[in-house]
Design a protein around this motif. Structure first.
Motif, PDB file in Angstrom:
ATOM      1  N   THR A   2       0.777  -1.209   0.213  1.00 62.95           N
ATOM      2  CA  THR A   2      -0.058   0.046   0.136  1.00 62.95           C
ATOM      3  C   THR A   2       0.885   1.313  -0.278  1.00 62.95           C
ATOM      4  N   ASN A   3       1.785   1.160   0.850  1.00 65.23           N
ATOM      5  CA  ASN A   3       2.890   2.401   0.733  1.00 65.23           C
ATOM      6  C   ASN A   3       3.614   2.569  -0.407  1.00 65.23           C
ATOM      7  N   ARG A   4       3.856   1.626  -0.995  1.00 69.04           N
ATOM      8  CA  ARG A   4       4.611   1.804  -2.483  1.00 69.04           C
ATOM      9  C   ARG A   4       3.520   2.307  -3.507  1.00 69.04           C
ATOM     10  N   ILE A   5       2.564   1.660  -3.570  1.00 69.89           N
ATOM     11  CA  ILE A   5       1.475   2.134  -4.576  1.00 69.89           C
ATOM     12  C   ILE A   5       1.108   3.532  -3.931  1.00 69.89           C
ATOM     13  N   ASP A   6       0.790   3.946  -2.827  1.00 70.64           N
ATOM     14  CA  ASP A   6       0.533   5.417  -2.717  1.00 70.64           C
ATOM     15  C   ASP A   6       1.640   6.212  -3.303  1.00 70.64           C
ATOM     16  N   ARG A   7       2.958   6.120  -3.154  1.00 67.84           N
ATOM     17  CA  ARG A   7       4.034   6.875  -3.697  1.00 67.84           C
ATOM     18  C   ARG A   7       3.786   6.731  -4.987  1.00 67.84           C
ATOM     19  N   LEU A   8       3.860   5.654  -5.875  1.00 65.20           N
ATOM     20  CA  LEU A   8       3.738   5.554  -7.278  1.00 65.20           C
ATOM     21  C   LEU A   8       2.581   6.434  -7.714  1.00 65.20           C
ATOM     22  N   GLU A   9       1.144   6.266  -6.958  1.00 65.12           N
ATOM     23  CA  GLU A   9       0.120   6.634  -7.411  1.00 65.12           C
ATOM     24  C   GLU A   9       0.290   8.506  -7.323  1.00 65.12           C
ATOM     25  N   ALA A  10       0.872   9.092  -6.047  1.00 65.92           N
ATOM     26  CA  ALA A  10       1.227  10.314  -5.978  1.00 65.92           C
ATOM     27  C   ALA A  10       2.204  10.956  -7.264  1.00 65.92           C
ATOM     28  N   ALA A  11       3.123   9.935  -7.604  1.00 65.24           N
ATOM     29  CA  ALA A  11       4.010  10.281  -8.666  1.00 65.24           C
ATOM     30  C   ALA A  11       3.327  10.266 -10.286  1.00 65.24           C
ATOM     31  N   GLY A  12       2.228   9.681 -10.193  1.00 63.77           N
ATOM     32  CA  GLY A  12       1.436   9.765 -11.611  1.00 63.77           C
ATOM     33  C   GLY A  12       1.831   8.522 -12.457  1.00 63.77           C
ATOM     34  N   LEU A  13       2.569   7.460 -11.596  1.00 72.21           N
ATOM     35  CA  LEU A  13       3.032   6.324 -12.237  1.00 72.21           C
ATOM     36  C   LEU A  13       2.026   5.289 -12.274  1.00 72.21           C
ATOM     37  N   VAL A  14       1.127   5.207 -11.416  1.00 67.70           N
ATOM     38  CA  VAL A  14       0.113   4.115 -11.459  1.00 67.70           C
ATOM     39  C   VAL A  14      -1.159   4.953 -11.138  1.00 67.70           C
ATOM     40  N   GLU A  15      -2.140   4.146 -11.366  1.00 69.62           N
ATOM     41  CA  GLU A  15      -3.769   4.751 -10.906  1.00 69.62           C
ATOM     42  C   GLU A  15      -4.281   3.537 -10.334  1.00 69.62           C
ATOM     43  N   ARG A  16      -5.292   3.738  -9.402  1.00 73.96           N
ATOM     44  CA  ARG A  16      -6.116   2.974  -8.673  1.00 73.96           C
ATOM     45  C   ARG A  16      -7.562   3.140  -9.420  1.00 73.96           C
ATOM     46  N   SER A  17      -8.327   1.961  -9.679  1.00 77.81           N
ATOM     47  CA  SER A  17      -9.447   1.936  -9.951  1.00 77.81           C
ATOM     48  C   SER A  17     -10.222   0.722  -9.377  1.00 77.81           C
ATOM     49  N   LEU A  18     -11.691   1.072  -9.398  1.00 79.52           N
ATOM     50  CA  LEU A  18     -12.707   0.024  -8.592  1.00 79.52           C
ATOM     51  C   LEU A  18     -12.593  -1.302  -9.451  1.00 79.52           C
ATOM     52  N   ASP A  19     -12.351  -2.487  -8.792  1.00 78.58           N
ATOM     53  CA  ASP A  19     -12.332  -3.689  -9.395  1.00 78.58           C
ATOM     54  C   ASP A  19     -13.846  -4.169  -9.795  1.00 78.58           C
ATOM     55  N   PRO A  20     -14.307  -4.081 -11.187  1.00 79.31           N
ATOM     56  CA  PRO A  20     -15.561  -4.228 -11.430  1.00 79.31           C
ATOM     57  C   PRO A  20     -16.116  -5.632 -11.042  1.00 79.31           C
ATOM     58  N   ALA A  21     -15.145  -6.639 -10.814  1.00 79.93           N
ATOM     59  CA  ALA A  21     -15.748  -8.016 -10.397  1.00 79.93           C
ATOM     60  C   ALA A  21     -15.787  -8.032  -8.853  1.00 79.93           C
ATOM     61  N   ASP A  22     -15.285  -6.951  -8.277  1.00 83.56           N
ATOM     62  CA  ASP A  22     -15.439  -6.902  -6.598  1.00 83.56           C
ATOM     63  C   ASP A  22     -15.217  -5.439  -6.373  1.00 83.56           C
ATOM     64  N   ARG A  23     -16.555  -4.856  -5.921  1.00 77.76           N
ATOM     65  CA  ARG A  23     -16.539  -3.545  -5.649  1.00 77.76           C
ATOM     66  C   ARG A  23     -15.858  -3.324  -4.403  1.00 77.76           C
ATOM     67  N   ARG A  24     -15.492  -4.285  -3.694  1.00 81.57           N
ATOM     68  CA  ARG A  24     -14.656  -4.137  -2.291  1.00 81.57           C
ATOM     69  C   ARG A  24     -13.314  -3.977  -2.567  1.00 81.57           C
ATOM     70  N   SER A  25     -12.737  -4.245  -3.774  1.00 79.94           N
ATOM     71  CA  SER A  25     -11.359  -4.180  -4.032  1.00 79.94           C
ATOM     72  C   SER A  25     -11.236  -3.049  -5.336  1.00 79.94           C
ATOM     73  N   PHE A  26      -9.708  -3.091  -5.587  1.00 79.25           N
ATOM     74  CA  PHE A  26      -9.440  -2.009  -6.459  1.00 79.25           C
ATOM     75  C   PHE A  26      -8.310  -2.661  -7.250  1.00 79.25           C
ATOM     76  N   ARG A  27      -8.155  -2.112  -8.250  1.00 82.34           N
ATOM     77  CA  ARG A  27      -6.963  -2.592  -9.322  1.00 82.34           C
ATOM     78  C   ARG A  27      -5.878  -1.411  -9.545  1.00 82.34           C
ATOM     79  N   VAL A  28      -4.583  -1.815  -9.776  1.00 82.85           N
ATOM     80  CA  VAL A  28      -3.555  -0.949  -9.918  1.00 82.85           C
ATOM     81  C   VAL A  28      -3.122  -1.057 -11.308  1.00 82.85           C
ATOM     82  N   SER A  29      -3.056   0.135 -11.940  1.00 80.57           N
ATOM     83  CA  SER A  29      -2.711   0.155 -13.575  1.00 80.57           C
ATOM     84  C   SER A  29      -1.679   0.994 -13.683  1.00 80.57           C
TER      85      SER A  29
END
Length: 162
Positions: A90-117
């Motif tokens: 989670t910490n790594r994803i947070d830093r990468l998202e803040a840098a604009g290198l990844v984005e999170r989106s809701l997982d259409p198969a499980d609305r309680r989860s998300f995907r990292v792209s």
């Protein structure tokens, strides 16, 4: 110290003098392996830093990139692939998202989860970093013949299996 000897040889000679009762044959191998590891880690980290990445961030981007299109995984898959805790991920994803290198989106198969792209920028960064990283490692290995590199790879593979 002769031109064929290194600092580890000197240390081993001293230990053999002081403790002739011990089998120190493996000590030189592992001391040199540790030195090589530190050398490689430093050279690799310098490449990552030039691209604005920490080693762990490179690992996340690389895992996403090599997953193939659409370069998307859920955090639990990333944790498993990188063999790390979900909290650390989670910490790594947070830093990468803040840098604009990844984005999170809701997982259409499980609305309680998300995907990292990977974002487009993330893909550009990982591709540029990987290109330099591969060349850097090839340069470090250039002192070895193809046969030596193959033998070393086989030896290390065997040690890791043991």
């Amino acid at each position: 110290m002769s031109s064929e000897q290194d600092a580890i040889d000197v240390i081993l000679t001293q230990w053999r003098r002081e403790r002739p009762d011990l089998d120190l044959s493996a000590m030189g191998v592992f001391a040199r392996l540790a030195q090589v590891s530190r050398l490689v880690e430093s050279a690799v980290e310098q490449v990552f830093l030039r691209h604005g990445l920490r080693p762990g961030e490179f690992d996340v981007l690389a895992a996403l990139r090599r997953s193939g299109p659409p370069y998307t995984l859920i955090p639990s898959e990333l944790s498993e692939v990188l063999m790390m805790s979900r909290a650390g991920m989670t910490n790594r994803i947070d830093r990468l998202e803040a840098a604009g290198l990844v984005e999170r989106s809701l997982d259409p198969a499980d609305r309680r989860s998300f995907r990292v792209s990977l974002t487009e920028r993330g893909r550009e960064v990982i591709d540029a970093t990987l290109t330099e990283h591969a060349a850097n490692l090839a340069g470090l290995a250039a002192k070895l013949t193809e046969r030596e590199a193959g033998a070393l790879d086989a030896i290390l593979r065997g040690m890791l299996r043991a």
